[in-house]
Structures are given as structure tokens and as C-alpha cells.
Design a protein around this motif. Structure first.
Motif, short mmCIF file in Angstrom:
data_model
loop_
_atom_site.label_atom_id
_atom_site.label_comp_id
_atom_site.label_asym_id
_atom_site.label_seq_id
_atom_site.Cartn_x
_atom_site.Cartn_y
_atom_site.Cartn_z
N SER A 267 0.81 -1.22 0.00
CA SER A 267 0.00 0.00 0.00
C SER A 267 0.84 1.27 0.00
O SER A 267 0.41 2.30 -0.49
CB SER A 267 -0.92 0.03 1.23
N GLY A 268 2.06 1.20 0.57
CA GLY A 268 2.89 2.39 0.67
C GLY A 268 2.43 3.34 1.77
O GLY A 268 2.87 4.47 1.84
N ARG A 269 1.54 2.87 2.63
CA ARG A 269 1.00 3.71 3.71
C ARG A 269 1.15 3.01 5.05
O ARG A 269 0.94 1.81 5.17
CB ARG A 269 -0.49 3.98 3.49
N PHE A 270 1.49 3.82 6.07
CA PHE A 270 1.55 3.29 7.42
C PHE A 270 0.15 3.18 7.98
O PHE A 270 -0.74 3.93 7.61
CB PHE A 270 2.36 4.22 8.33
N GLY A 271 -0.03 2.27 8.94
CA GLY A 271 -1.32 2.13 9.60
C GLY A 271 -1.46 3.08 10.78
O GLY A 271 -2.56 3.50 11.12
N CYS A 272 -0.34 3.41 11.42
CA CYS A 272 -0.35 4.32 12.56
C CYS A 272 1.03 4.95 12.70
O CYS A 272 1.95 4.62 11.96
CB CYS A 272 -0.73 3.57 13.84
N SER A 273 1.18 5.82 13.69
CA SER A 273 2.47 6.50 13.87
C SER A 273 3.55 5.56 14.40
O SER A 273 4.73 5.81 14.21
CB SER A 273 2.31 7.69 14.81
N ASN A 274 3.18 4.47 15.03
CA ASN A 274 4.15 3.52 15.55
C ASN A 274 4.77 2.65 14.46
O ASN A 274 5.82 2.06 14.67
CB ASN A 274 3.49 2.64 16.62
N CYS A 275 4.14 2.57 13.29
CA CYS A 275 4.67 1.75 12.18
C CYS A 275 6.08 2.20 11.80
O CYS A 275 6.91 1.38 11.43
CB CYS A 275 3.76 1.83 10.97
N TYR A 276 6.33 3.49 11.86
CA TYR A 276 7.66 4.00 11.51
C TYR A 276 8.72 3.35 12.39
O TYR A 276 9.78 2.95 11.91
CB TYR A 276 7.69 5.52 11.65
N LYS A 277 8.44 3.24 13.68
CA LYS A 277 9.39 2.61 14.60
C LYS A 277 9.44 1.10 14.38
O LYS A 277 10.51 0.50 14.40
CB LYS A 277 9.00 2.90 16.05
N ALA A 278 8.29 0.49 14.15
CA ALA A 278 8.23 -0.96 13.99
C ALA A 278 8.99 -1.43 12.75
O ALA A 278 9.62 -2.49 12.76
CB ALA A 278 6.77 -1.42 13.92
N PHE A 279 8.94 -0.66 11.66
CA PHE A 279 9.57 -1.05 10.41
C PHE A 279 10.89 -0.31 10.18
O PHE A 279 11.46 -0.37 9.09
CB PHE A 279 8.65 -0.78 9.22
N GLY A 280 11.39 0.38 11.20
CA GLY A 280 12.56 1.23 11.07
C GLY A 280 13.76 0.58 10.41
O GLY A 280 14.38 1.17 9.53
N GLU A 281 14.08 -0.65 10.80
CA GLU A 281 15.27 -1.31 10.24
C GLU A 281 15.13 -1.57 8.74
O GLU A 281 16.10 -1.57 8.01
CB GLU A 281 15.53 -2.62 10.98
#
Length: 173
Positions: free
Chosen positions: A90-104
Motif C-alpha cells: 500500500s505504501g502507507r503506514f497504519g499508525c504513527s508507531n509503524c515507523y518505529k516498527a519497520f525502522g530497520e
């Protein structure tokens, strides 16, 4: 600029085609582009930055062994439950925490798209001298605090002297 094909409507699609090393530029209106089949699949309205990002995500790791990926547990956001594979489609995060969860997994993508993984900012040329010096002073003060906490007093003193030099340069401007 008017459409090169019909000469009636303004050109809204500008692209360069390179075939066998020969470069050709086109400036077409949307109607003529559709007639020639030069539009993106599904029409221009279906193309978005999310499709672009999704395409980059799908190619982010071209040498990944798919068998290895299938055996690992899917990377998932703890807050919204979005998986990395869903994000890459989708190219879209589900929430603001996704950035941290997928950071690596995002760092290689950012490095490829932006050339770096952190934002360094952009300073206007006219006022850039003073702003750059003030930023350097602020960074040096933080570094000096860290050196003092680690009891590296000689290095802290060198940084202090550099800060004084820069503050004098700022005062002279």
C-alpha cells in the motif's frame, strides 16, 4: 505549452522516452496521450506517490532469499497490526508507531531515495552564514556536555575554545 499532437489543448503530460539510446521528448494533453497509449496503466488518476513508494519497497531488497523470508515471522506493528508486506503493497503506514516498527527495513529505502537516513535541512544562502554557525555552536555545546559527563575534560576544553571562536565570528558578522 500547447499539445504537440492536437495543438488545441495545453500539454499536461511531459515525458522523455529513450529507445535504443535515442531520446525523444513529448508534450501532450491528456486526451492525446490516452489516444496514443502513453498514459500510465489505468489512467493518470490511478497513479500516486503511494504507488511509487510501493514500487520502491518491492525492490528495496532485490537479493533477498524468498525462502528465508517465508520462514521468518512477518514484521508487524504492535499498535495497529500492519505487517511489513501490507505496508510495502500500500505504501502507507497504519499508525504513527509503524515507523518505529519497520525502522530497520526503512533505512535502506530512505538511503536509496534521499541519499541519507537523516534530514540535514536546507539553509538560504543569504542568511546561511550566521544560521550555520549558530547550529554548529549548538551541536558543539551538546558534544561538550557529553564529554564533561564522560569526564573527558581535555576534549571538552578544546570544544569550549572552538565554541568561543565561533561565537566571536557570529559577533563580527
Amino acid at each position: 505549452m500547447m499539445c504537440q499532437e492536437c495543438q488545441e489543448r495545453p500539454a499536461t503530460l511531459h515525458f522523455t522516452k529513450i529507445v535504443n539510446g535515442e531520446k525523444t521528448e513529448f508534450h501532450l494533453c491528456e486526451v492525446c496521450a490516452q489516444e496514443r497509449g502513453e498514459m500510465f496503466p489505468g489512467g493518470m488518476n490511478n497513479f500516486s506517490i503511494h504507488h511509487l513508494l510501493s514500487g520502491l519497497l518491492n525492490n528495496a531488497e532485490p537479493n533477498v532469499n524468498t525462502f528465508k523470508v517465508q520462514q521468518e515471522a512477518p514484521l508487524r506493528c504492535d499498535t495497529c497490526g500492519l505487517t511489513y508486506s501490507q505496508f510495502s503493497k500500500s505504501g502507507r503506514f497504519g499508525c504513527s508507531n509503524c515507523y518505529k516498527a519497520f525502522g530497520e527495513k526503512l533505512d535502506p529505502l530512505f538511503r536509496r531515495v534521499h541519499g541519507n537516513t537523516h534530514h540535514s535541512g536546507k539553509v538560504p544562502e543569504r542568511s546561511g552564514g550566521t544560521i550555520k554557525l549558530k547550529k554548529e555552536v549548538s551541536e558543539l555545546k551538546e558534544e561538550m556536555r557529553n564529554r564533561i559527563e564522560r569526564e573527558e575534560f581535555e576534549e571538552a576544553a578544546k570544544i569550549r575554545d572552538r565554541i568561543r571562536e565561533l561565537e566571536q565570528q557570529i559577533a563580527d558578522l
